[in-house]
Design an enzyme around this catalytic site. Sequence first.
Site, PDB file in Angstrom:
ATOM      1  N   ASP A   9       0.492  -1.303  -0.095  1.00 51.12           N
ATOM      2  CA  ASP A   9       0.246   0.050  -0.452  1.00 51.12           C
ATOM      3  C   ASP A   9       1.287   1.628   0.329  1.00 51.12           C
ATOM      4  O   ASP A   9       0.650   2.207   0.517  1.00 51.12           O
ATOM      5  CB  ASP A   9      -1.493   0.466   1.025  1.00 51.12           C
ATOM      6  CG  ASP A   9      -1.963  -1.275   1.365  1.00 51.12           C
ATOM      7  OD1 ASP A   9      -1.982  -2.009   0.056  1.00 51.12           O
ATOM      8  OD2 ASP A   9      -2.764  -1.394   2.043  1.00 51.12           O
ATOM      9  N   ASP A  47      -4.858  -0.449  -1.715  1.00 53.32           N
ATOM     10  CA  ASP A  47      -5.987  -0.774  -1.280  1.00 53.32           C
ATOM     11  C   ASP A  47      -6.484  -0.109  -2.848  1.00 53.32           C
ATOM     12  O   ASP A  47      -6.216   0.856  -2.724  1.00 53.32           O
ATOM     13  CB  ASP A  47      -5.223   0.615  -0.214  1.00 53.32           C
ATOM     14  CG  ASP A  47      -6.729  -0.052   1.066  1.00 53.32           C
ATOM     15  OD1 ASP A  47      -7.569  -1.452   1.186  1.00 53.32           O
ATOM     16  OD2 ASP A  47      -7.122   0.948   1.863  1.00 53.32           O
ATOM     17  N   HIS A  49     -10.437   0.887  -2.971  1.00 60.52           N
ATOM     18  CA  HIS A  49     -11.830   0.545  -2.118  1.00 60.52           C
ATOM     19  C   HIS A  49     -12.840   1.090  -3.593  1.00 60.52           C
ATOM     20  O   HIS A  49     -13.069   3.036  -3.947  1.00 60.52           O
ATOM     21  CB  HIS A  49     -11.710   1.718  -1.629  1.00 60.52           C
ATOM     22  CG  HIS A  49     -11.326   1.219  -0.850  1.00 60.52           C
ATOM     23  ND1 HIS A  49     -11.154  -0.103   0.469  1.00 60.52           N
ATOM     24  CD2 HIS A  49     -10.615   1.541   0.824  1.00 60.52           C
ATOM     25  CE1 HIS A  49     -10.454  -0.465   1.031  1.00 60.52           C
ATOM     26  NE2 HIS A  49     -10.140   0.821   1.737  1.00 60.52           N
ATOM     27  N   HIS A  82     -10.441   6.755   1.726  1.00 60.37           N
ATOM     28  CA  HIS A  82      -9.801   6.764   1.239  1.00 60.37           C
ATOM     29  C   HIS A  82      -9.354   5.913  -0.351  1.00 60.37           C
ATOM     30  O   HIS A  82      -9.792   4.995   0.032  1.00 60.37           O
ATOM     31  CB  HIS A  82      -8.227   6.618   2.058  1.00 60.37           C
ATOM     32  CG  HIS A  82      -8.570   5.508   3.159  1.00 60.37           C
ATOM     33  ND1 HIS A  82      -9.371   4.863   3.724  1.00 60.37           N
ATOM     34  CD2 HIS A  82      -8.237   3.907   2.551  1.00 60.37           C
ATOM     35  CE1 HIS A  82      -9.616   3.618   4.225  1.00 60.37           C
ATOM     36  NE2 HIS A  82      -8.615   3.104   3.149  1.00 60.37           N
ATOM     37  N   LYS A 107      -7.038  -4.871  -3.235  1.00 54.81           N
ATOM     38  CA  LYS A 107      -7.654  -5.596  -2.111  1.00 54.81           C
ATOM     39  C   LYS A 107      -8.211  -4.312  -1.478  1.00 54.81           C
ATOM     40  O   LYS A 107      -8.226  -3.292  -1.905  1.00 54.81           O
ATOM     41  CB  LYS A 107      -6.772  -5.612  -1.104  1.00 54.81           C
ATOM     42  CG  LYS A 107      -5.886  -4.927  -0.655  1.00 54.81           C
ATOM     43  CD  LYS A 107      -4.975  -5.687   0.502  1.00 54.81           C
ATOM     44  CE  LYS A 107      -5.196  -4.061   0.713  1.00 54.81           C
ATOM     45  NZ  LYS A 107      -4.654  -3.099   1.775  1.00 54.81           N
ATOM     46  N   CYS A 152      -2.314  -2.814   7.413  1.00 56.30           N
ATOM     47  CA  CYS A 152      -1.724  -3.862   6.134  1.00 56.30           C
ATOM     48  C   CYS A 152      -0.554  -4.841   6.371  1.00 56.30           C
ATOM     49  O   CYS A 152      -1.398  -6.157   5.773  1.00 56.30           O
ATOM     50  CB  CYS A 152      -1.781  -2.843   5.197  1.00 56.30           C
ATOM     51  SG  CYS A 152      -4.034  -2.199   4.871  1.00 56.30           S
TER      52      CYS A 152
END
Length: 212
Positions: A9, A47, A49, A82, A107, A152
Amino acid sequence: MNGALILVDLQNDFLPGGALEVPDGDQVIPVANRVQPLFEVVVASQDWHPADHGSFAASHPGKQPGEQIEIAGLTQILWATHCVQDSEGARLASGLETSRIDRIFYKGSDPQIDSYSCFYDNGHRRATGLGDYLREQRATEVYLLGLATDYCVKFSALDAVAEGFAVHLILDGCRGIDLETGDVDRALDEMREAGVTLKSSSDLLAERADTD
Ligand code: VGL
Ligand code: ZN
């Protein structure tokens, strides 16, 4: 040694000035660049989202970042919005050397479940494919660095141990959030107890100079 490096990340939103800034997060980028040439396999996680992700406080009216709720049977800490897919904040840090990255694992894309680990979501319901990829590459040892130590990085390291890899953390390549003071130290203890060895990038560079 068949070592793989996992860059966890290293995204703009986790750097100072980002939406979920990790204190001194930018300081790990030069470390990441320095150690990459030591590894035959380099992978990165992002990351990633959707805009209405369940881990965002903004997705739950009246809730603030830092509060905890339950989603789909799991306790979830709520975060500031985020790493929204395709946003500037979700991009890899601009100073990061990316030409050596063999593959990126995304992810946290499922709106209903968070994924701190780059191997599995927080419910261990779905794999990202990273474990299989590392086995295909014949990696037996994995080295991790990145953000954030107490989320993470920690969950990725613990899953890597559970997947049967020998796991090493490059300590100066990690920074944590410390939502509660002591979280980072507790995370390091947990990793150590699970069998993760903690190293510094200078140890690693010196070891490799010896074996070359
Ligand atoms: C992370 C909190 C929420 C991390 C990602 O990369 O450590 N932490 N999402
Ligand atoms: Zn996240």
